[in-house]
Design an enzyme around this catalytic site. Structure first.
Site, mmCIF file in Angstrom:
data_model
loop_
_atom_site.group_PDB
_atom_site.id
_atom_site.type_symbol
_atom_site.label_atom_id
_atom_site.label_comp_id
_atom_site.label_asym_id
_atom_site.label_seq_id
_atom_site.Cartn_x
_atom_site.Cartn_y
_atom_site.Cartn_z
ATOM 1 N N TYR A 443 0.824 -1.218 0.000
ATOM 2 C CA TYR A 443 0.000 0.000 0.000
ATOM 3 C C TYR A 443 0.855 1.265 0.000
ATOM 4 O O TYR A 443 2.056 1.209 0.122
ATOM 5 C CB TYR A 443 -1.040 -0.017 1.113
ATOM 6 C CG TYR A 443 -0.605 -0.044 2.563
ATOM 7 C CD1 TYR A 443 0.690 0.132 2.979
ATOM 8 C CD2 TYR A 443 -1.573 -0.238 3.554
ATOM 9 C CE1 TYR A 443 1.037 0.116 4.316
ATOM 10 C CE2 TYR A 443 -1.245 -0.259 4.891
ATOM 11 C CZ TYR A 443 0.061 -0.075 5.261
ATOM 12 O OH TYR A 443 0.385 -0.090 6.586
ATOM 13 N N GLU A 444 0.161 2.383 -0.189
ATOM 14 C CA GLU A 444 0.868 3.671 -0.317
ATOM 15 C C GLU A 444 1.910 3.622 -1.427
ATOM 16 O O GLU A 444 2.975 4.232 -1.329
ATOM 17 C CB GLU A 444 1.532 4.056 1.010
ATOM 18 C CG GLU A 444 0.588 4.155 2.184
ATOM 19 C CD GLU A 444 -0.336 5.357 2.096
ATOM 20 O OE1 GLU A 444 0.062 6.381 1.517
ATOM 21 O OE2 GLU A 444 -1.480 5.259 2.579
ATOM 22 N N GLY A 445 1.581 2.906 -2.496
ATOM 23 C CA GLY A 445 2.535 2.740 -3.603
ATOM 24 C C GLY A 445 3.393 1.521 -3.375
ATOM 25 O O GLY A 445 4.194 1.478 -2.444
ATOM 26 N N GLN A 450 7.435 2.764 -5.979
ATOM 27 C CA GLN A 450 8.491 3.556 -5.322
ATOM 28 C C GLN A 450 9.744 3.573 -6.185
ATOM 29 O O GLN A 450 10.411 4.601 -6.331
ATOM 30 C CB GLN A 450 8.843 2.971 -3.944
ATOM 31 C CG GLN A 450 7.680 2.837 -2.977
ATOM 32 C CD GLN A 450 6.995 4.142 -2.660
ATOM 33 O OE1 GLN A 450 7.634 5.199 -2.665
ATOM 34 N NE2 GLN A 450 5.700 4.101 -2.437
#
Lengths: 606, 606
Positions: A443-445, A450
């Site tokens: 999650y969050e990329g 990234q």
């Protein structure tokens, strides 16, 4: 069941001896109240809360999970009480502006708090964590009325918040968002659509929940430039700012997940829900991502936390469990066998965990200083300052988030391994750390995102390698100063060599990518991991340097602590850093090694 | 829910094109009936059973798990029926001697069966898998009556078996076993003690369960040389060989585990249970470990299986899920986004899985040929032959078990990663593969134990490096023959270089270990992983060589398949094999980098 102990000794070493936070805070407007005494008191108090209140709920929360009944989500036993203590302690507003009910301390203090909470109990920490995302968005892009209405109860913790981005057809590719927002005559909007994977989307911890939602206005441009941002509260605020009418947003289902089971992951249905535009039309993605770099430091904590927690428990076990004899001779001849901490291979696992936890923590605290400056720029309306530090952070955060969460998974798995077969049994808690932390690279990329953000965007597109040049110059300058001390010289030399290699790799990729666009994606993961290992090496040299300085200048009372830092630095350089070279080799491999196979020829049956 | 497809194309490539099993079987006494047609029919039929019967129970078994009620264990829904089909198909005795009701086919056929079953449904495959352990032990060490009484119903699958080694205080260190066996006047024994982690210790699949138990006779020597082996059936056989009186052995609890939840992991209480000595007194450990090398190939399957299964599902998802555009330009311009298989970083993950699955499978099939010869030696009573092949296997099995199970965990985690956030959700099944396969590096000897067995025992103690010399000579000889083909030359050269390095590393460790005994444990993990990467590289060169040969000699009908083998070989050598070098670097690191820290200085609080 083992319990969490806040690693205050290590935290203070980083704050005081390595990164000189006392001086840093003196230079910050928000640092006025962050005197050493206050910082110390806050850390101690927060540590106590995490050890005594959050840690005991770690395993029970996993066993119980959240339940959905008739649209209501119930958190595991003890969560409501713990959250009340969290609110009454004023913890949610620690780093929030005083104008909206916060304590106005530097952003880094909030990260220290998040680190301890997230290590003791990641699932719990997600509820206030998501609220922080909503608070930051409203603080930056909300109008005055929105701030008064929503930001104050969020800062107090009376209300909670969420970030509603993902939909079934899209996570990373938010240009595909379909949720619609129809303007109403009163200036509000009616939102219709389905969001998935909404952490804290519904729960019983607060009287209201403020959803920050990505949606499309009618006739908005296609793709990412046609998405706007809305505030959609669970209960519409009444005239006095209290909880009014129930809004048409509801939890349709809870996801069954591998881990973080005490965190409610919701399918949220917006059925003509009333929402309020925040920020300019069609610029919702930009608004959403303003604080992204700071938020991603928060997610990077989920690399350090599991490493720390798993290390604490594995170390305790390795000191007690007896099996076989050390190869170098009996250590406890009167016992049936030696404790397993005397086996070099067990040490290898423990030290890997320790190096990741402490090296990763140093990376966080290094970045947190930059975050303080960035937030100060934002708060003062000094856009140039904010941008300058956001750029520095923008280079570091994909490394932190991508690399540290991967390393956190490794560390957690090693914790299971130290326990042997017992690590696989739920009651010991080790396998839960693996399951919980597995979300962090997703999650969050994802790690892939990234990596692409780092290499494709931050390094190549935005700075043509300048980001690497600037950072490696800083590293090399620091390393050069340590060449005169023979305890530090081998690490400093190695690091100087690596800074050269990092630049060379960047240039070679840049040149090759001109011919083959796919090469950026092909090299990205190796580049990310390489960058992570070198950055962590820099952090270990910083720690070793501080340790040497303290040993030479009156640190006798903590001599063992500083010597342990030197030993761990040596371990890191000798046994983990060599991995950077395998990444250096494979990142330059031609794109065809990944792309030459036709998708139809990836597998054959029959 | 995705389903398992037996990878018959790849299996036949290895059997026919790479390792020439048809010729191998012709040379085996047990291979008489293993004609290509029969082998083909068996693989097809077994594949069908795994696809249609076992695969559909994979996720439901995880959701339901096993339950314990009043001493009775109930397996998940569908397991009894599936097991009945397994028995009526005669699958359990596939490789067992005809004299005891088996089909007398080569041992390798049993491994092929186990691979497919274990990939489709690992938990299910553990029930017959543990029986195999009991069968092998009784076949080798039981007297004629024990064979008649126990081996026949086990071979038919009417009864099941277990291996009862572990106790709460010891797993690896079996010298600590405390379970007692008191001789009785009738020649039997009464066993008292507690065993834990007993797979299939109690269940509802068979009418009887035959426990093979490690225990101590009164006044037996301390440690490993005072342990004997016993047969302890759940129901004592009656005079007709049927199920008689209930014995005093019972399941006290089921462990709650991270995964393999459909496999019953039992705490077994022996409360004066009747047992029968098998093999000589005090030589129980030797007896238990006779078949260990073959058994460990079985466990190594759990590295290959999850890689295969996770790859199949991730590949299907990557072909469907749409997100973003390929960096090299739109692939599906009419769609909202490209399928993610067009992203190089996704390819990297998929190809890593593929290289592990297919490279690992080749390692299994390579070792399985040796197992055939070893078992033939045992069956014929030709001890020299059995020992010769057991030695060859003894070097390979820790590499297979240790390296492949670690790689299986990596592959399974990559499968989750390809799914992004959806990989974390239980319904997609990807996270279950991670949880299920996580046991593989823990049981049947942890990775650390495999590493020590390889380096300390097989390489240094038993052969003074000879095992590495012999194996690398074989590799180098093979590689040299491929130097003339320009498609194979780069891989052959690299492999020749690595064989030299492998020997050099071995010698350097051998010399250094004379001064520092701990060095063997300090270097073991890196040595194991290095050995694994090189062995897998050899397997990829073997596959590439066979592919080139088929392409040049009439393999047009499968051209794409063979070209895919060459592409995957290139991927492996370019992108995975470089990791061997980081292991080569860190394995020579001084022991002090692991051992210099005092156990008390591994962590500091306060």
């Amino acid at each position: 069941m083992p319990v969490y102990k806040a690693p205050l000794r290590d935290m203070k070493f980083l704050l005081n001896d390595v990164f000189d936070y006392p001086a840093h805070y003196q230079r910050l407007a928000s640092g006025e109240n962050a005197t050493p005494d206050i910082v110390d008191a806050i850390l101690t108090e927060c540590g106590r809360f995490c050890e005594e209140v959050l840690s005991p709920l770690y395993q029970t929360g996993d066993e119980e999970g959240c339940t959905l009944d008739n649209g209501q989500v119930t958190t595991p036993g003890g969560y409501r009480d713990a959250y009340e203590q969290y609110v009454s302690g004023g913890w949610q507003g620690l780093s929030a502006p005083e104008a909206f009910g916060g304590q106005g301390l530097p952003a880094s203090m909030g990260l220290l708090k998040q680190e301890m909470m997230g290590t003791a109990n990641w699932s719990f920490s997600m509820y206030p964590g998501l609220s922080l995302g909503a608070m930051n968005t409203i603080f930056l892009h909300g109008d005055e009325q929105q701030k008064q209405t929503f930001l104050i109860p969020l800062t107090e913790g009376r209300w909670a918040g969420t970030m509603c981005l993902t939909e079934p057809q899209c996570g990373t590719d938010l240009g595909q968002v379909k949720t619609r927002a129809e303007p109403q005559s009163d200036g509000s909007y009616r939102l219709t659509g389905t969001k998935i994977f909404i952490s804290s989307g519904e729960h019983d911890l607060t009287e209201n929940i403020v959803h920050i939602v990505l949606a499309r206005l009618p006739e908005a441009p296609k793709g990412t430039r046609g998405i706007s941002l809305f505030i959609v509260p669970k209960f519409l605020p009444d005239a006095e700012g209290g909880v009014g009418e129930r809004n048409a947003v509801s939890c349709g289902a809870l996801e069954k997940k591998m881990g973080i089971k005490a965190s409610a992951t919701c399918v949220m249905n917006f059925d003509g829900a009333t929402g309020f535009l925040i920020g300019p039309e069609n610029e919702g993605l930009d608004c959403m991502f303003t604080f992204m770099n700071t938020a991603r430091i928060g997610t990077a904590i989920q690399g350090v936390g599991p490493a720390e927690l798993s290390y604490q428990w594995a170390l305790a076990y390795a000191r007690e469990r007896r099996s076989m004899r050390a190869l170098s001779g009996k250590k406890d001849p009167e016992e049936v066998a030696d404790t397993i901490i005397h086996h070099a291979d067990v040490r290898r696992m423990l030290l890997t965990q320790k190096a990741i936890a402490e090296g990763g923590r140093a990376m966080l605290y290094y970045a947190a200083r930059l975050a303080d400056h960035m937030v100060e720029g934002l708060t003062e309306g000094d856009d140039r300052k904010a941008e300058k530090y956001d750029d520095k952070l923008g280079f570091l955060t994909p490394i932190l988030k991508g690399f540290l969460t991967e390393m956190g998974c490794e560390a957690a798995n090693l914790g299971v391994q130290v326990f042997g077969g017992h690590g696989y049994i739920r009651e010991h808690g080790m396998e839960q750390i693996v399951r919980d932390t597995r979300i962090a690279t997703l999650y969050e990329g994802t790690t892939g995102i990234q990596a692409l953000d780092l290499l494709g965007r931050k390094v190549l597109l935005m700075t043509r390698g300048g980001a690497v040049r600037d950072f490696t110059l800083k590293i090399a300058n620091f390393a050069r100063k340590q060449l005169t001390d023979k305890r530090l010289r081998p690490y400093a030399l190695e690091l100087i060599k690596l800074t050269g290699q990092w630049n060379l790799l960047t240039v070679r990729i840049m040149l090759a990518a001109r011919k083959e666009r796919d090469l950026v994606s092909a090299a990205a993961n190796d580049f990310l991991m390489y960058s992570g290992y070198v950055t962590m090496a820099y952090m270990w040299l910083r720690q070793a340097t501080a340790a040497v300085d303290r040993l030479d200048n009156g640190g006798e009372e903590s001599e063992a602590f500083y010597r342990a830092k030197l030993a761990t630095t040596e371990f890191y350089f000798e046994r983990l850093l060599p991995r950077a070279q395998s990444h250096a080799t494979s990142m330059l491999s031609p794109t065809r090694t990944l792309m030459q196979l036709e998708p139809d020829h990836m597998a054959f049956t029959g």
